[in-house]
Every structure is written in C-alpha cells, then in structure tokens.
Design a protein around this motif. Sequence first.
Motif, PDB file in Angstrom:
ATOM      1  N   TYR A   8       0.832  -1.211   0.000  1.00  0.00           N
ATOM      2  CA  TYR A   8       0.000   0.000   0.000  1.00  0.00           C
ATOM      3  C   TYR A   8       0.863   1.256   0.000  1.00  0.00           C
ATOM      4  O   TYR A   8       0.595   2.203  -0.752  1.00  0.00           O
ATOM      5  CB  TYR A   8      -0.921   0.000   1.224  1.00  0.00           C
ATOM      6  CG  TYR A   8      -1.478   1.376   1.531  1.00  0.00           C
ATOM      7  CD1 TYR A   8      -2.523   1.908   0.774  1.00  0.00           C
ATOM      8  CD2 TYR A   8      -0.926   2.157   2.562  1.00  0.00           C
ATOM      9  CE1 TYR A   8      -3.015   3.178   1.034  1.00  0.00           C
ATOM     10  CE2 TYR A   8      -1.418   3.427   2.818  1.00  0.00           C
ATOM     11  CZ  TYR A   8      -2.451   3.933   2.054  1.00  0.00           C
ATOM     12  OH  TYR A   8      -2.920   5.192   2.316  1.00  0.00           O
TER      13      TYR A   8
ATOM     14  N   ALA B 197       0.553   3.875  -2.870  1.00  0.00           N
ATOM     15  CA  ALA B 197      -0.289   5.052  -2.584  1.00  0.00           C
ATOM     16  C   ALA B 197       0.252   5.953  -1.485  1.00  0.00           C
ATOM     17  O   ALA B 197      -0.385   6.967  -1.181  1.00  0.00           O
ATOM     18  CB  ALA B 197      -1.701   4.586  -2.214  1.00  0.00           C
TER      19      ALA B 197
ATOM     20  N   PRO C 237       0.857  10.762  -1.147  1.00  0.00           N
ATOM     21  CA  PRO C 237       0.337  11.262  -2.431  1.00  0.00           C
ATOM     22  C   PRO C 237       0.638  12.739  -2.651  1.00  0.00           C
ATOM     23  O   PRO C 237       0.757  13.179  -3.800  1.00  0.00           O
ATOM     24  CB  PRO C 237      -1.172  11.000  -2.334  1.00  0.00           C
ATOM     25  CG  PRO C 237      -1.457  10.934  -0.867  1.00  0.00           C
ATOM     26  CD  PRO C 237      -0.231  10.336  -0.244  1.00  0.00           C
TER      27      PRO C 237
ATOM     28  N   PRO D 146      -2.090   7.674  -6.282  1.00  0.00           N
ATOM     29  CA  PRO D 146      -1.818   6.224  -6.250  1.00  0.00           C
ATOM     30  C   PRO D 146      -1.535   5.671  -7.633  1.00  0.00           C
ATOM     31  O   PRO D 146      -1.910   6.244  -8.654  1.00  0.00           O
ATOM     32  CB  PRO D 146      -3.116   5.642  -5.663  1.00  0.00           C
ATOM     33  CG  PRO D 146      -3.716   6.761  -4.886  1.00  0.00           C
ATOM     34  CD  PRO D 146      -3.368   8.015  -5.626  1.00  0.00           C
TER      35      PRO D 146
END
Length: 319
Positions: A187, A191, A194, A200
């Motif tokens: 993850y 992402a 940001p 992402p």
Amino acid sequence: GKDIFHADTKTWDEVRSLTYNFMFIAPATHMPTAAKLNPVLEGIFNGLLAWAFMFAGFLSDERGGMGPYGRDARYYERMILNREQVLENGIVLVPPVSITKKNLLRLVPTIVWMQFFMSAFLLPYLFSRTAEKYSSEDYELFNDDDYRGPRRIRPLYKEELDRPALVLGEWKGLGILLGSIGIFALYWGFAGRPGDFGPPIWVSDKRMVDFMKLLDKDRVASAFVVDLWIFGIFQGWLVDDDWKRRGRSLEEEKFLRNCAKFIPFFGLAAYLIWRPSYPSSKEGFDYEGFFLDRRDARERGGRGRDDFGFGGDRFRDRY
C-alpha cells in the motif's frame, strides 16, 4: 561503482534515512525524524526486512537436543525415551529426523545480520547448512522376542526444540504480523505520500516512473531489487525439511508447500500460519488419526484435508 566501504555521502544519507523509517513507524506516526524518500523504495526496504525476519519460522532447523530445559538431570532420559517409543499395539514411534542437528552457521545470528545486509547473509547459511535426513519406516526388531513391529514416523516434540524455535519460530502470529507488514508495504509503495509523490499507482504511473529513474542511478534501490529476486528464488529452500520435521511425507499435502515455494512473500507467510504444529510429549498423541491423515492425503494425490487447517488435522487441533 564503488564498494560499500567506499560509498559516497549521498548513499550513506539514503541508508540512514531508510533506517529512520524502519517498519514505517516514523512516517505512519508523522514523527519529525521521518525522512521523505520515494515511497516505492521505502515499501521495498521494509518489505525486505519483514521477508528476512520470516526465516525465523525455521529456527527448528537447528537443535541441540536439550529442548527448552537445557542439559538438566533428565536430559539423557528424555533422549532415550523419545528415540523409540513402543505403543501398546506394538508400533514403534520414531522421530522423523535426528533429535540433534547442528549447522556451520547459526540461524539466529544470520537473521539478525539479514536485517542489515539482507541476502548477503542468507545465501551463505543456505549453502552451508546440513539437510535433514528422513527416518525410515521399515520393519525392525525392537524387543528380545524377535517380534518385528512396524516403525512409524511421528513429528518432533515441542520438548525437543530449542527455546528460540519454540517461542518465536512456532508462533502463529509471526506469519500474520509479517504478512500484515507486507500488505502495508505494498500500500505504501502504491499510494503512500500522495502529496509529495503523486496519486496512487492505479490513478497515475508517475510514482513508478520516478522509481524507475531512481533505479537507474541509485545503487541502494538496485541492491534492494536484487534482494527481492534472491528472496523470491530461495524462500522455499527450507520448506521441505521443515515439513519432514513435522513427520509429514513429501508425497502428501503439496499445495501448502508449493504456495510457500512459489508465491513470493505471502505464500511463505501463509505456510507459517497454517503448517501443522509440533505436539507435546507430555500430552496424549493421537497417532492413529495422524497416520490416517497422512494415508488419506497420499491417496488424494498430494492435497490433504488439512492443507489449510480445514478438517482432519486432529494433531494440530489438539496441540
């Protein structure tokens, strides 16, 4: 380029910054010490740390034979008692492998050093260790009446494992914890941050393009990618021997072992969670159920009822 001992200041600064972000603690809690590095690089770094520590699940690969008790007054008594156990029906239970096993390099220090140098310490351990020798189930004389009783393989007992293997290596939470870190690492790479590194990855490919540019000129990132390949290739090296120690045949329940060998990271985490547990010699041993499960699994062509702990694993349910 230059070797690690002659690396430039930029490389060492990058290593120090990654260390500050160990296991995402600093960036996830917004600590002031958190360094803003490429999130893909941070995800790979922390994923590798979790992957390296996952080999702690194989601490039973070396055994002193003393178990968690040390060499106490009953050490030799336990060794003799557990070497061959004669059941009331005449079956002789024998351990699947030798109760004692030494390797040229110790696994605990290897795992510690892997947190700093990754695969540089894994490969020497794998190539220098001794393989497990599986016990035979051939018929054998076991008493003075010349009665031939069948030998049957049992798993190693918990009491035959050293304390690190018993406490940490057999902890089911190890696979869950490290697998969770791996999911968060994915993850974070896809992402994380940001605001600094773009949306992402499923929205824009900016962060991956930036990482590929970094990979082209950054020796630390390149070394991590090489470590990923090495861990993926060799993560299943210890699985078959671990399976033998649990009294299982290599002909049975291949699905879980194949997951550990061929699905990078998460397959090994799943194996540590759902593999059969060692029993205790202080409690009853349901040998009949254990043997029937082995036979049924072989008859089904390698996929048994207890591949993922669903049904039939009487041994693990009890212990």
